[in-house]
Design an enzyme around this catalytic site. Structure first.
Site, short mmCIF file in Angstrom:
data_model
loop_
_atom_site.label_atom_id
_atom_site.label_comp_id
_atom_site.label_asym_id
_atom_site.label_seq_id
_atom_site.Cartn_x
_atom_site.Cartn_y
_atom_site.Cartn_z
N GLU A 1 0.84 -1.21 0.00
CA GLU A 1 0.00 0.00 0.00
C GLU A 1 0.87 1.26 0.00
O GLU A 1 0.69 2.19 0.78
CB GLU A 1 -0.96 0.01 1.19
CG GLU A 1 -2.14 0.95 0.99
CD GLU A 1 -3.11 0.96 2.17
OE1 GLU A 1 -4.29 0.72 1.92
OE2 GLU A 1 -2.67 1.20 3.32
N GLU B 1 0.28 9.61 10.24
CA GLU B 1 0.38 8.63 9.15
C GLU B 1 1.03 9.19 7.89
O GLU B 1 1.83 8.51 7.24
CB GLU B 1 -1.01 8.07 8.83
CG GLU B 1 -1.60 7.17 9.89
CD GLU B 1 -2.36 7.91 10.97
OE1 GLU B 1 -3.00 7.25 11.80
OE2 GLU B 1 -2.30 9.16 10.99
N HIS C 1 -13.45 8.49 14.32
CA HIS C 1 -12.50 8.39 15.42
C HIS C 1 -11.18 9.10 15.14
O HIS C 1 -10.35 9.21 16.04
CB HIS C 1 -12.19 6.91 15.71
CG HIS C 1 -11.42 6.25 14.61
ND1 HIS C 1 -12.04 5.70 13.52
CD2 HIS C 1 -10.09 6.07 14.42
CE1 HIS C 1 -11.13 5.20 12.70
NE2 HIS C 1 -9.92 5.41 13.23
N ARG D 1 -8.01 11.39 14.81
CA ARG D 1 -7.52 12.41 15.72
C ARG D 1 -7.83 13.83 15.23
O ARG D 1 -8.19 14.71 16.01
CB ARG D 1 -6.01 12.24 15.92
CG ARG D 1 -5.39 13.17 16.94
CD ARG D 1 -3.91 12.90 17.10
NE ARG D 1 -3.65 11.71 17.90
CZ ARG D 1 -3.28 10.53 17.42
NH1 ARG D 1 -3.13 10.37 16.11
NH2 ARG D 1 -3.06 9.50 18.20
N HIS E 1 -15.56 4.27 19.17
CA HIS E 1 -14.18 4.06 19.64
C HIS E 1 -14.15 4.22 21.16
O HIS E 1 -14.87 5.05 21.74
CB HIS E 1 -13.26 5.09 18.99
CG HIS E 1 -11.81 4.73 19.05
ND1 HIS E 1 -11.05 4.90 20.18
CD2 HIS E 1 -10.98 4.20 18.12
CE1 HIS E 1 -9.82 4.51 19.95
NE2 HIS E 1 -9.75 4.07 18.69
#
Length: 370
Positions: free
Chosen positions: A116, A130, A200, A202, A233
């Site tokens: 990926e 990320e 969920h 951040r 979550h």
């Protein structure tokens, strides 16, 4: 036989690496070793069991915070990599475990394969961390398995050599096909189906999450016949506002997080998906379920371009407007439902294994000649 170290730490990594692991096991030339970093605990254990995987190595997690985990994990990973004659380190995606696995492999001069590869927003704050982690992995990987042509194009623009890039499709689709066959999943819901919600990330904490919840409350109030399923979550930053705003609505069902099998069943039974998750943007089109993305940008723009998803943002009025538009316009809804899945056809793992077989055999020949 080529010894391949598969490094995973989180639930999404396990999902996307599991079909590749099984494909390598059946290859006849590879000996895959599964290493679990401990980044996710119980969620990861359940996922490994779901895909019939028993890790060969499980690291002990050091500390609760990401910094403590990272420090301890890197040291333990390096010890594992120093102890074996590894032909390859295989990582997936953009987690801390992904980056640490790639970095330790790089330091030990073991080729790194990135599953990926090439997802980009080019905004280091969204998603955080990320976006930064996946960009850094791209700088040190030897093999880049891009899920789409757009992802491959991003890598080419970053001067990754063409012969290191392979467009394979996304292994998450392979995982869906595997789990549907293995557990004989099918749609159970009669009629329209439910509205499936997850939120969920951040960057949506705080006012954005409250806006999302108020939008869901508006829609649930307008359409009492519509069942809303919202797996919440466990982080109090998420669960507290969700329960405060939506907890009293009779047609909104707040549940603990779903395991992978439950989530696939929830997708099969859905009328529409409302999410800020990256993975669900890839998974929902497999079952022909339209999806609204609760973000202002996505590193998976293929879903938007293919027509199976739309950006809804995080503003209450925008979210309500987009849901209502699909509720009232059957043609628009069916166009999204039949757009197909731009992320793959369920054979990405076979493509990855074929590339690695040839490349690692070529590396072996070069070593023998040298």
């Amino acid at each position: 036989m080529q010894d391949i170290l598969i490094v995973s730490g989180t639930r999404p990594e396990i999902i996307k690496l599991a079909p590749l692991y099984h494909c390598l096991c059946a290859s006849g030339w590879a000996r895959p070793h599964w290493l679990h970093t401990g980044q996710h605990g119980e969620m990861a254990r359940q996922m490994l069991e779901c895909f019939d995987i028993l890790p060969d190595v499980t690291l002990e997690r050091g500390g609760d915070g990401l910094c403590e985990f990272s420090t301890c994990c890197r040291s333990l990973l390096d010890s594992v990599m120093a102890s074996g004659g590894w032909s390859l380190v295989l990582v997936q995606g953009d987690t801390e475990s992904t980056f640490l696995g790639a970095l330790c492999g790089f330091h030990r001069r073991i080729p790194v394969a990135h599953i990926e590869a090439g997802l980009r927003t080019y905004d280091l704050g969204r998603p955080f961390p990320e976006e930064g982690l996946r960009q850094m992995v791209s700088r040190i990987a030897s093999f880049h398995f891009a899920p789409t042509e757009r992802a491959a194009l991003a890598l080419r623009k970053e001067a990754i050599p063409e012969d290191r890039i392979s467009v394979t499709g996304n292994t998450v689709i392979d995982a869906q096909h595997w789990i549907v066959r293995r557990h004989r999943l099918r749609r159970r819901m009669e009629g329209r189906g439910h509205l499936l919600v997850t939120a969920h990330r951040r960057e949506n904490w705080g006012s954005d999450l409250r806006e999302i919840c108020y939008a869901i409350a508006d829609v649930a109030g307008r359409h009492p016949e519509l069942e809303v399923l919202f797996p919440v979550h466990l982080n109090p930053v998420v669960s507290q506002p969700v329960h405060a705003i939506l907890g009293g609505l009779s047609n909104v069902h707040l549940s603990p997080p779903l395991d992978y099998l439950q989530m696939q069943q929830a997708l099969l039974d859905a009328w529409l998906v409302l999410t800020d998750s990256g993975g669900l943007q890839e998974e929902a089109p497999t079952f022909g379920v339209p999806l609204l993305v609760l973000r202002t940008e996505t590193e998976r723009p293929e879903a938007i371009e293919a027509g199976c998803a739309r950006l809804a943002g995080t503003r209450r009025t925008s979210i309500v407007h987009q849901i209502e538009a699909l509720w009232s316009n059957a043609d628009a809804y069916h166009a999204m439902a039949h757009a197909g899945n731009p992320f793959g056809d369920g054979t990405a793992s076979v493509r990855v294994v074929d590339v690695l077989k040839e490349a690692l055999a070529d590396n072996e020949r070069k070593r023998e000649v040298g």
